[in-house]
Design an enzyme around this catalytic site. Structure first.
Site, mmCIF file in Angstrom:
data_model
loop_
_atom_site.group_PDB
_atom_site.id
_atom_site.type_symbol
_atom_site.label_atom_id
_atom_site.label_comp_id
_atom_site.label_asym_id
_atom_site.label_seq_id
_atom_site.Cartn_x
_atom_site.Cartn_y
_atom_site.Cartn_z
ATOM 1 N N PRO A 130 27.895 31.609 10.631
ATOM 2 C CA PRO A 130 27.718 32.328 9.194
ATOM 3 C C PRO A 130 27.160 31.519 8.339
ATOM 4 O O PRO A 130 27.362 30.787 7.622
ATOM 5 C CB PRO A 130 29.200 32.753 8.925
ATOM 6 C CG PRO A 130 30.154 31.601 9.429
ATOM 7 C CD PRO A 130 29.398 31.191 10.409
ATOM 8 N N ILE A 179 31.588 24.538 5.614
ATOM 9 C CA ILE A 179 31.362 23.999 4.594
ATOM 10 C C ILE A 179 31.539 25.190 3.428
ATOM 11 O O ILE A 179 31.114 26.032 3.722
ATOM 12 C CB ILE A 179 29.940 23.688 4.358
ATOM 13 C CG1 ILE A 179 29.435 22.672 5.123
ATOM 14 C CG2 ILE A 179 29.473 23.060 2.660
ATOM 15 C CD1 ILE A 179 27.927 22.164 5.138
ATOM 16 N N ASP A 225 26.765 26.453 6.973
ATOM 17 C CA ASP A 225 27.682 26.937 8.095
ATOM 18 C C ASP A 225 28.916 27.149 7.216
ATOM 19 O O ASP A 225 29.560 26.111 7.090
ATOM 20 C CB ASP A 225 27.863 26.020 9.315
ATOM 21 C CG ASP A 225 28.669 26.771 10.240
ATOM 22 O OD1 ASP A 225 29.154 27.767 9.950
ATOM 23 O OD2 ASP A 225 28.445 26.345 11.471
ATOM 24 N N HIS A 226 29.343 28.469 6.858
ATOM 25 C CA HIS A 226 30.403 28.677 5.990
ATOM 26 C C HIS A 226 31.601 28.388 6.769
ATOM 27 O O HIS A 226 32.693 28.339 6.399
ATOM 28 C CB HIS A 226 30.179 30.053 5.451
ATOM 29 C CG HIS A 226 30.862 30.358 4.171
ATOM 30 N ND1 HIS A 226 31.665 29.409 3.502
ATOM 31 C CD2 HIS A 226 30.737 31.309 3.430
ATOM 32 C CE1 HIS A 226 31.806 29.731 2.380
ATOM 33 N NE2 HIS A 226 31.656 30.950 2.272
ATOM 34 N N ARG A 227 31.451 28.321 8.149
ATOM 35 C CA ARG A 227 32.908 27.983 8.880
ATOM 36 C C ARG A 227 33.283 26.716 8.344
ATOM 37 O O ARG A 227 34.559 26.006 8.717
ATOM 38 C CB ARG A 227 32.615 28.090 10.312
ATOM 39 C CG ARG A 227 32.305 29.523 10.918
ATOM 40 C CD ARG A 227 31.959 29.439 12.347
ATOM 41 N NE ARG A 227 30.799 28.514 12.678
ATOM 42 C CZ ARG A 227 30.567 28.165 13.840
ATOM 43 N NH1 ARG A 227 30.903 28.581 14.828
ATOM 44 N NH2 ARG A 227 29.348 27.439 13.960
#
Length: 533
Positions: A321, A508, A504-506
């Site tokens: 994401p 960071i 990568d919002h998973r």
């Protein structure tokens, strides 16, 4: 003089296939060991494949543009002082031997008509087929001469052999009974397969089989006159596959009329298959989108590096994401420092750009915010882990004619500004020439993409998966900024650098992204600190 085969090697870890872009030699050329014989494109690299022998090129077994699996034979060499390779193809029989065998067959046919108990075998010619296809044909007991090749230039592939084996089993050639107009009839003779194939319509024309299909008979032997055999060769037909009801002492006998009808049936079957495939493809395209070829100026195959890039981008975008953080920093001092050292670097034959300074600024920021120097290991879904790296390998996205390539500068933290300049310039140059190796594009921990070099301020760069962050650089230009002074705020022109950080919002969080960007901007605003890195 022996014949040696050369298989497409694994030119990079994990490579399963490569596109043969161009041959650098021709049949009959003399080559030396390690001389480049072909250019092969695989993943994101174009590599030259060297010859393992000193010798003469005997045969090229792949077409330019063909995608070849690793391990397939692509070329054969004649090597002085070497015995024949066990995997090498046998030499074709001489014309004299072929004529002699034809004469023997003719005598056998004539004797059969007189009641003599003689037999003749069909001479076997060579076909264009991969060695793996020949081995598979032997394992499946398939006559390679009877297989229609679907590869480039009519080359017989493994899939063609498998299809021929499946078709033979489905057609019931090995059954002891066949269906006739009057019902099943036993065509076995002493437990052996009959040499006579069934006719679909029960009719014959001039003694030939009037079959309306291109189904092969698949006999072990056939009687025919030499002229008939020659006609079959000219038509590209295996005479053992031609259906017939005529016999001579229990052996199938094929006439010229049968050859003509069978060849025509094969052509019609192939044309019908091609038409059906075209109609299916057209129907599928119409369902997917109402797009036609009308007005198309050029059709570019989607393969090689372009396809690899597309697959990597798709995997990244639909796996991680993405969130993109945008900011802008004033870099007046960076512009001055670069101008100051540019001439000194030129004296050392180095072209100094802004990239090494940005790389040093990123490494300094990664030390403070190590979560951005990470990858997400999802090899085991039940034991996934974030791997924070302690090495600093920065990938530099380079636009080339073949697409975007990302060579990696290793151990950036251990190199000076001038060292980085040399390495970046070298990698970028070789990437544009498609001379960068696969190993030089692996092992990255963070990537930079410089879209500002061709114009632009902001973007939403796609992460170089499985990394977790990528920094996009806009163009350094004079832009209006607000400068504080004792007399109040003042709008002035300043050199600024737009930044676009995708994460990568998973792995960071947004706060980490903002903090990292702030550290990068602080380092770029005070570039002399980077000289100490």
């Amino acid at each position: 003089m022996g014949v040696k085969e050369f298989k497409l090697p694994d030119v990079g870890e994990g490579v399963a296939e490569g596109e043969l872009v161009s041959w650098l030699v021709e049949a009959g050329d003399t080559v030396s060991e390690d001389q480049a014989v072909a250019e092969v494109e695989t993943d994101k690299a174009l590599v030259e494949v060297p010859s393992p022998y000193n010798g003469t090129v005997k045969e090229l077994l792949a077409e330019e543009g063909e995608v070849v699996p690793v391990g397939n034979v692509i070329i054969t060499f004649e090597v002085e002082g070497e015995g024949d390779d066990v995997s090498a193809e046998p030499e074709p029989e001489s014309e004299a031997e072929a004529e002699s065998e034809e004469a023997e067959t003719a005598v056998a046919g004539e004797s059969a008509e007189k009641g003599a108990d003689q037999q003749a075998e069909t001479p076997k010619g060579r076909v264009f087929a991969a060695p793996s296809a020949r081995r598979l044909a032997r394992e499946l007991d398939v006559d390679i001469n009877a297989v229609d090749g679907s590869g480039p230039g009519g080359r017989v592939t493994d899939a063609d052999v498998q299809a021929a084996a499946n078709g033979r089993m489905d057609s019931g050639v090995e059954d002891s009974e066949e269906e006739s107009d009057d019902g099943p009839r036993d065509v076995s003779t002493g437990g052996k397969k009959s040499a006579v194939s069934r006719r679909d319509d029960g009719q014959s024309t001039n003694g030939a089989a009037a079959s309306s299909s291109a189904e092969a008979a698949g006999r072990d032997r056939t009687l025919a006159a030499p002229a008939t055999r020659r006609m079959a060769e000219e038509e590209g037909v295996n005479i053992d596959d031609v259906p017939t009801d005529e016999t001579r002492d229990g052996q199938a006998f094929v006439t010229p009329e049968a050859i003509t009808q069978y060849a025509q049936a094969q052509r019609e079957a192939r044309e019908a298959e091609v038409q059906a495939d075209a109609e299916a493809a057209e129907a599928g395209s119409a369902e997917a989108a109402e797009v036609t070829e009308e007005g198309v100026a050029e059709r570019i195959p989607y393969r090689g590096i372009r396809r690899t890039i597309g697959q990597q981008m798709e995997k990244s975008l639909y796996t991680a994401p993405h969130v993109t953080h945008h900011d802008t920093t004033v870099v007046d001092e960076l512009v001055d420092v670069r101008a100051e050292y540019k001439e000194l670097a030129a004296e050392r034959d180095v072209k100094l750009t802004y990239m090494p300074f940005v790389m040093k600024a990123i490494v300094a920021a990664l030390r403070e915010h190590p979560i951005l120097n990470s990858t997400l290991d999802e090899s085991d879904p039940d034991d996934a882990a974030i791997l924070v790296r302690d090495d600093y390998n920065i990938g530099i996205a380079v636009a080339t004619d073949a697409g975007l390539m990302v060579p990696v500068v290793k151990n950036v933290d251990e190199k000076s500004i001038l060292q980085l300049s040399r390495e970046v310039n070298d990698l970028a140059s070789r990437a544009r020439d498609r001379k960068v190796t696969r190993e030089e594009m692996q092992g990255g921990t963070f990537t930079i993409t410089n879209f500002g070099a061709i114009g632009g301020e902001y973007a939403t760069p796609i992460i170089n998966y499985p990394e977790t962050a990528i920094l996009g650089l806009g163009g350094i230009e004079k832009r209006p900024t607000v400068e504080e002074s004792e007399d109040g705020d003042e709008v002035v022109a300043a050199s600024t650098l737009p930044l676009s950080l995708s994460i990568d919002h998973r792995v960071i969080d947004g706060a980490d992204a903002a903090a990292f960007t702030n550290t990068v901007m602080e380092n770029l605003r005070n570039p002399k600190l980077l000289l100490l890195e």
